[in-house]
Write a protein that holds these residues in place. Structure first.
Motif, PDB file in Angstrom:
ATOM      1  N   GLU A   1      -8.629  20.986 -15.235  1.00  0.00           N
ATOM      2  CA  GLU A   1     -10.013  20.500 -15.137  1.00  0.00           C
ATOM      3  C   GLU A   1     -10.815  21.382 -14.178  1.00  0.00           C
ATOM      4  O   GLU A   1     -11.943  21.759 -14.478  1.00  0.00           O
ATOM      5  N   TYR A   2     -10.236  21.695 -13.029  1.00  0.00           N
ATOM      6  CA  TYR A   2     -10.924  22.581 -12.081  1.00  0.00           C
ATOM      7  C   TYR A   2     -11.219  23.942 -12.719  1.00  0.00           C
ATOM      8  O   TYR A   2     -12.284  24.519 -12.503  1.00  0.00           O
TER       9      TYR A   2
ATOM     10  N   PHE B   1     -16.352  14.140  -7.983  1.00  0.00           N
ATOM     11  CA  PHE B   1     -16.342  13.334  -9.208  1.00  0.00           C
ATOM     12  C   PHE B   1     -14.907  13.024  -9.656  1.00  0.00           C
ATOM     13  O   PHE B   1     -14.601  11.891 -10.037  1.00  0.00           O
ATOM     14  N   LEU B   2     -14.037  14.017  -9.608  1.00  0.00           N
ATOM     15  CA  LEU B   2     -12.643  13.819 -10.001  1.00  0.00           C
ATOM     16  C   LEU B   2     -11.927  12.838  -9.070  1.00  0.00           C
ATOM     17  O   LEU B   2     -11.180  11.970  -9.515  1.00  0.00           O
TER      18      LEU B   2
ATOM     19  N   ASN C   1     -16.586  12.894 -15.884  1.00  0.00           N
ATOM     20  CA  ASN C   1     -16.580  12.809 -17.339  1.00  0.00           C
ATOM     21  C   ASN C   1     -16.752  14.222 -17.890  1.00  0.00           C
ATOM     22  O   ASN C   1     -17.397  15.066 -17.256  1.00  0.00           O
ATOM     23  N   PRO C   2     -16.168  14.505 -19.039  1.00  0.00           N
ATOM     24  CA  PRO C   2     -16.204  15.860 -19.596  1.00  0.00           C
ATOM     25  C   PRO C   2     -17.620  16.376 -19.869  1.00  0.00           C
ATOM     26  O   PRO C   2     -17.829  17.569 -19.978  1.00  0.00           O
TER      27      PRO C   2
ATOM     28  N   GLU D   1     -28.327   8.409 -16.707  1.00  0.00           N
ATOM     29  CA  GLU D   1     -27.679   7.145 -16.378  1.00  0.00           C
ATOM     30  C   GLU D   1     -26.612   7.281 -15.301  1.00  0.00           C
ATOM     31  O   GLU D   1     -26.175   6.288 -14.743  1.00  0.00           O
ATOM     32  N   ASP D   2     -26.203   8.513 -14.989  1.00  0.00           N
ATOM     33  CA  ASP D   2     -25.184   8.703 -13.952  1.00  0.00           C
ATOM     34  C   ASP D   2     -25.802   9.071 -12.595  1.00  0.00           C
ATOM     35  O   ASP D   2     -25.162   9.677 -11.754  1.00  0.00           O
ATOM     36  N   TRP D   3     -27.039   8.666 -12.376  1.00  0.00           N
ATOM     37  CA  TRP D   3     -27.754   9.025 -11.157  1.00  0.00           C
ATOM     38  C   TRP D   3     -27.049   8.528  -9.902  1.00  0.00           C
ATOM     39  O   TRP D   3     -27.067   9.190  -8.867  1.00  0.00           O
ATOM     40  N   LEU D   4     -26.395   7.370  -9.982  1.00  0.00           N
ATOM     41  CA  LEU D   4     -25.735   6.814  -8.802  1.00  0.00           C
ATOM     42  C   LEU D   4     -24.587   7.701  -8.337  1.00  0.00           C
ATOM     43  O   LEU D   4     -24.447   7.989  -7.142  1.00  0.00           O
ATOM     44  N   SER D   5     -23.772   8.177  -9.265  1.00  0.00           N
ATOM     45  CA  SER D   5     -22.641   9.031  -8.881  1.00  0.00           C
ATOM     46  C   SER D   5     -23.135  10.345  -8.280  1.00  0.00           C
ATOM     47  O   SER D   5     -22.574  10.833  -7.301  1.00  0.00           O
ATOM     48  N   TRP D   6     -24.192  10.908  -8.855  1.00  0.00           N
ATOM     49  CA  TRP D   6     -24.745  12.153  -8.311  1.00  0.00           C
ATOM     50  C   TRP D   6     -25.320  11.927  -6.917  1.00  0.00           C
ATOM     51  O   TRP D   6     -25.167  12.760  -6.023  1.00  0.00           O
TER      52      TRP D   6
END
Length: 169
Positions: free
Chosen positions: A35-36, A70-71, A77-78, A99-104
């Motif tokens: 993944e990295y 994130f990992l 997510n891919p 929709e992923d604003w919180l994680s960012w």
């Protein structure tokens, strides 16, 4: 190369701290390492904090740290592969879209904190590790090596001051 001087062991900028991701594996065939590798983050050198003279962290570090966050925190997510430019961008935007604003937001809060803490620590070390008399000796010296050391110290001080400015905007 800057001002006619080069530092071959320091081609990217000022800094040296390597942040090892919590899920890092020394085995290149490990699933996490695959993944990295998708983000060109397959070496610990990619997690080394380096700064431009303007105080901005190197884009590779920013991208790799975010991917690591994130990992490690279950937000990966891919679809991030389509957002490599956003992963590398610094400073973070004031407002996120999608929709992923919180994680960012959370990833960038953590990234900003470790960058600010590192720059603050380095700036404080530069202040505390040289007495006034020694600094005056370096400034007044005619020896080219002393002048080079003093120029480097001045550049480091400016860089970390700029870094603190960038992270508190």
């Amino acid at each position: 190369m800057r001002r006619g001087e080069s530092f071959p062991k320091n081609p990217i900028g000022i800094g040296r701290n390597v942040t090892t991701p919590p899920n890092w594996s020394p085995r290149p065939d490990a699933p996490i390492m695959k993944e990295y590798a998708k983000y060109n983050c397959s070496s610990l050198d990619d997690f080394e904090m380096r700064f431009s003279p303007r105080g901005f962290p190197h884009r590779t570090f920013v991208r790799c740290y975010r991917v690591s966050w994130f990992l490690a925190n279950g937000w990966y997510n891919p679809g991030l592969q389509k957002r490599k430019n956003e992963l590398s961008k610094w400073p973070p935007p004031k407002q996120y879209s999608g929709e992923d604003w919180l994680s960012w937001t959370q990833a960038d809060a953590e990234l900003t904190k470790i960058i600010r803490d590192y720059c603050s620590y380095m700036r404080q070390n530069l202040k505390e590790n040289m007495e006034t008399e020694l600094a005056d000796d370096f400034k007044a010296s005619v020896d080219p090596k002393d002048k080079a050391v003093w120029k480097l110290r001045v550049e480091e001080t400016k860089t970390f001051k700029n870094c603190l400015s960038v992270t508190t905007r």
